[in-house]
Design a protein around this motif. Structure first.
Motif, PDB file in Angstrom:
ATOM      1  N   TYR A 279       0.813  -1.224   0.000  1.00 45.73           N
ATOM      2  CA  TYR A 279       0.000   0.000   0.000  1.00 45.73           C
ATOM      3  C   TYR A 279       0.848   1.277   0.000  1.00 45.73           C
ATOM      4  O   TYR A 279       0.515   2.246  -0.678  1.00 45.73           O
ATOM      5  N   SER A 280       1.927   1.295   0.764  1.00 40.09           N
ATOM      6  CA  SER A 280       2.738   2.517   0.870  1.00 40.09           C
ATOM      7  C   SER A 280       3.316   2.903  -0.482  1.00 40.09           C
ATOM      8  O   SER A 280       3.338   4.091  -0.854  1.00 40.09           O
ATOM      9  N   GLN A 281       3.798   1.913  -1.236  1.00 37.50           N
ATOM     10  CA  GLN A 281       4.356   2.203  -2.561  1.00 37.50           C
ATOM     11  C   GLN A 281       3.285   2.773  -3.487  1.00 37.50           C
ATOM     12  O   GLN A 281       3.540   3.704  -4.250  1.00 37.50           O
ATOM     13  N   ALA A 282       2.068   2.228  -3.420  1.00 34.90           N
ATOM     14  CA  ALA A 282       0.981   2.713  -4.278  1.00 34.90           C
ATOM     15  C   ALA A 282       0.596   4.145  -3.926  1.00 34.90           C
ATOM     16  O   ALA A 282       0.350   4.975  -4.809  1.00 34.90           O
ATOM     17  N   VAL A 283       0.549   4.455  -2.629  1.00 41.00           N
ATOM     18  CA  VAL A 283       0.193   5.814  -2.199  1.00 41.00           C
ATOM     19  C   VAL A 283       1.188   6.822  -2.756  1.00 41.00           C
ATOM     20  O   VAL A 283       0.807   7.877  -3.297  1.00 41.00           O
ATOM     21  N   ALA A 309      -5.457   2.089  -1.107  1.00 33.52           N
ATOM     22  CA  ALA A 309      -4.057   2.101  -0.677  1.00 33.52           C
ATOM     23  C   ALA A 309      -3.879   2.931   0.589  1.00 33.52           C
ATOM     24  O   ALA A 309      -3.151   2.530   1.507  1.00 33.52           O
ATOM     25  N   ALA A 310      -4.532   4.103   0.642  1.00 34.39           N
ATOM     26  CA  ALA A 310      -4.415   4.957   1.823  1.00 34.39           C
ATOM     27  C   ALA A 310      -4.974   4.257   3.060  1.00 34.39           C
ATOM     28  O   ALA A 310      -4.387   4.322   4.148  1.00 34.39           O
ATOM     29  N   ALA A 315      -3.699   5.764   6.441  1.00 27.56           N
ATOM     30  CA  ALA A 315      -3.850   7.218   6.245  1.00 27.56           C
ATOM     31  C   ALA A 315      -5.329   7.556   6.121  1.00 27.56           C
ATOM     32  O   ALA A 315      -5.852   7.678   5.004  1.00 27.56           O
ATOM     33  N   ARG A 316      -6.011   7.737   7.239  1.00 26.68           N
ATOM     34  CA  ARG A 316      -7.459   7.937   7.222  1.00 26.68           C
ATOM     35  C   ARG A 316      -7.863   9.230   6.523  1.00 26.68           C
ATOM     36  O   ARG A 316      -8.828   9.255   5.753  1.00 26.68           O
ATOM     37  N   ASP A 317      -7.154  10.313   6.780  1.00 22.89           N
ATOM     38  CA  ASP A 317      -7.513  11.590   6.146  1.00 22.89           C
ATOM     39  C   ASP A 317      -7.413  11.506   4.627  1.00 22.89           C
ATOM     40  O   ASP A 317      -8.263  12.032   3.903  1.00 22.89           O
TER      41      ASP A 317
END
Length: 450
Positions: A279-283, A309-310, A315-317
């Protein structure tokens, strides 16, 4: 007696029938977004005249397409003033009544294609489809027109219609005396893509493989990039991630830096990343890519993947911001809307907000059913089952050592930086990569194009 050799006449393949005319109300659905009632009215007049022109003989046309009234002429003049980008094609379309000798199939077909392109650039997809199809009816021997009609039918959500147009494009491009390899490749790509998107994966592969072989034989780099892009998507759906990575590397090698498909390519790579829990790479990639995207439907599906991904990255926001964008864009286009909503629903599962997730998934199912996206409908059903069972989504993870994931991520980051520079000439990503002093994997690292 001497033998007289007779010259054999070229064999012409019979063209398949074209789909029936779409009803005119499809244009009216885009009328509000056109921005001026006179432009919408002029386009409506033009479509009606085009149908009369196509369905009548040259002898009948003077009696059916009478000289225009003053009000009708004024409508076209005012429309051309407001939509200056299509002033010339509007003038050509008006000639069906005002100057019949000039209104040839070639002139009318070109005018229809220009109006279609103008509409597509403004996300007026129904108008783009209507005029793309009209261009083929007016000039039936031009394969590019059939391929554009196929692409627009796919975007609007008429898969059977899209497949028919690509079949037509394949036949026209392959006719004796009209060999057009570029359009043959585009027709094969279109046919393979529409089959892939509707779950007919094993039927799709021969068309995409044939397109890849033609690209290799004719050294068409841009079309090779598009072909490997589609083969990448097919490999993802078949669950072959290693093959998918190989096709992604080949697509990156062939795409010019400023190609309009690059944002879509980035999205499709990020889709594979989130499927594997990266997910971090996609964000990181999507946050840089989305502001550069022009097409509304690509913005929509990219926000959908960013939402998932977020959420996976905690990363809720950012997830909430992505969902707001999705809802706003769904009001503008239905293309890829179901895919974006599915991703948002999957993202909501990370926060265990099951009722919200079910609401988003149900919305996705309604859109997919209305558009005939049966493969997506099945996917939504699986997501809804997971929501009802309160199943936890795939947790955050990192790519393993030896994977191509980090290499491809670095290439995309490099590509996004390079795209910020002004456009000069077509430059392939591999050329820039080599110029920077970094290595490009040898061809043996890639899968065969056969």
């Amino acid at each position: 007696m001497g033998h007289t050799e007779q010259k054999r006449a070229p064999r012409l393949r019979t063209l398949p029938p074209v789909p029936r005319w779409l009803p005119e109300y499809k244009l009216v659905e885009d009328a509000d977004a056109v921005g001026d009632d006179r432009v919408a009215l002029a386009l409506l007049y033009a479509l009606r005249d085009l149908r009369l022109w196509v369905e009548s003989t040259p002898e009948e046309r003077p009696h059916l397409l009478l000289p225009p009234s003053r009000d009708r002429t004024d409508t076209f003049v005012r429309a051309a003033e407001h939509a200056n980008a299509i002033a010339e094609p509007l003038h050509d379309l008006c000639a069906m009544r005002s100057d019949p000798d000039r209104a040839t199939a070639e002139v009318l077909g070109a005018a229809c294609r220009r109006v279609s392109r103008w509409a597509h650039q403004r996300s007026l997809t129904n108008i783009a489809l209507l005029f793309a199809e009209a261009s083929v009816r007016v000039a039936p021997d031009i394969a590019s027109g059939a391929n554009v009609a196929g692409r627009m039918a796919r975007i609007v959500g008429f898969p059977d219609r899209s497949e028919s147009w690509f079949d037509y494009g394949i036949r026209v491009a392959g006719r004796d005396g009209n060999r057009n390899r570029r359009e043959m490749i585009r027709a094969l790509l279109g046919k393979g893509t529409i089959l892939r998107e509707h779950g007919r994966l094993h039927e799709a592969k021969p068309f995409l493989d044939r397109a890849a072989r033609l690209c290799a034989a004719t050294r068409r780099h841009r079309l090779a990039a598009e072909t490997h892009h589609d083969l990448y998507a097919l490999a993802v759906m078949l669950g072959s991630n290693v093959e998918a990575e190989a096709h992604m590397l080949r697509a990156l090698q062939h795409y010019p830096i400023h190609h309009s498909a690059i944002p879509g390519l980035i999205h499709d790579w990020c889709f594979l990343l989130v499927q594997q829990g990266y997910y971090s790479q996609a964000v990181s990639l999507l946050q840089l890519s989305i502001p550069t995207i022009q097409r509304v439907e690509i913005q929509l599906v990219s926000w959908g993947t960013l939402a998932r991904a977020a959420a996976g990255a905690g990363a809720r926001d950012l997830y909430d911001e992505a969902v707001q964008h999705i809802k706003a864009l769904v009001a503008r286009t239905q293309a890829y809307a179901s895919a974006a909503l599915i991703q948002a629903a999957n993202g909501t599962r990370f926060f265990m907000e099951w009722e919200v997730a079910l609401e988003l998934a149900t919305w996705a199912r309604e859109i997919a059913e209305a558009r005939g996206e049966m493969e997506v409908v099945q996917e939504v059903r699986d997501v809804i089952s997971s929501i009802l069972a309160r199943e936890a989504p795939l947790p955050l993870t990192e790519p393993p050592e030896g994977s191509h994931v980090r290499d491809i991520d670095e290439r995309f980051m490099f590509l996004l930086r390079a795209r910020q520079r002004p456009v000069r000439r077509p430059v392939h990503a591999s050329q820039e990569w080599e110029a920077s002093g970094q290595l490009v994997p040898a061809r043996r690292d890639f899968t065969s194009e056969s």
